[in-house]
Design an enzyme around this catalytic site. Structure first.
Site: not given
Length: 188
Positions: A51, A100, A141
């Site tokens: 991420q 996010l 997740h």
């Protein structure tokens, strides 16, 4: 420490399996500090290496449960075992999550109620955490991110259709998009 840009769906690093961490050095420690700062600034409850553009198998997490117990740490080169999924009807309130890397949206997704996380810490020491409920959801997740899977990739109809429309509306799904926590707009 620094807040890092968070990649948005469509960036190749988010859709490819991450590589194992092999070097436990100052660079890794700095990355983990920056990931905690980024997660907290977002704010989020978990953040995986991909991420923030780092294709390595690690994630940070930080969540306070209903008993005011803080669950915070880093999982490096994790392995995750999970219980079978329930076949009960999906509860849109209790089973919604966000990401996010798909900012500002929440969709319901069935996750296993119970997991066992095995990983190593920043010193290479192994640990194991048994988790249920929300912490189990966080682990699943973040673990998915390490395999190049976003939670929206797992959505069922009609939520998958709504997520796809949201992605098109926001012009996501292409390489190079990110956002920086603390700013109101997305960056190219």
């Amino acid at each position: 420490m620094a807040v890092l840009p968070i990649r948005i769906t469509g960036d190749p690093v988010l859709h490819s399996p991450a590589a194992p961490v092999t070097e436990f050095d100052d660079e890794l420690r700095q990355l983990v500090e920056d990931m905690f700062e980024t997660m907290d600034a977002a704010p989020g409850v978990g953040l995986a290496g991909p991420q923030v553009g780092v294709p390595l198998r690690l994630f940070v997490f930080g969540w306070t449960d209903d008993d005011d117990v803080l669950h915070r740490g880093v999982a490096i080169n994790p392995v995750l075992w999970q219980s079978p999924l329930s076949i009960d009807e999906l509860d849109e309130d209790e089973e919604s999550e966000g990401c996010l890397s798909f900012p500002g949206e929440r969709f319901p997704l069935r996750r296993a109620e119970y997991v066992i996380l095995r990983a190593v810490d920043l010193t290479g020491e192994p640990f194991e955490i048994e988790a249920d409920g929300w912490l189990a959801r966080i682990f699943q997740h973040e673990f998915d991110h390490l395999d190049g899977v976003l939670y929206v990739d797992r959505l069922a109809h009609p939520y998958a259709k709504t997520a796809a429309k949201t992605q098109r509306k926001n012009s996501w799904g292409v390489p190079g998009l990110s956002w920086l926590p603390g700013r109101d707009h997305l960056e190219d």
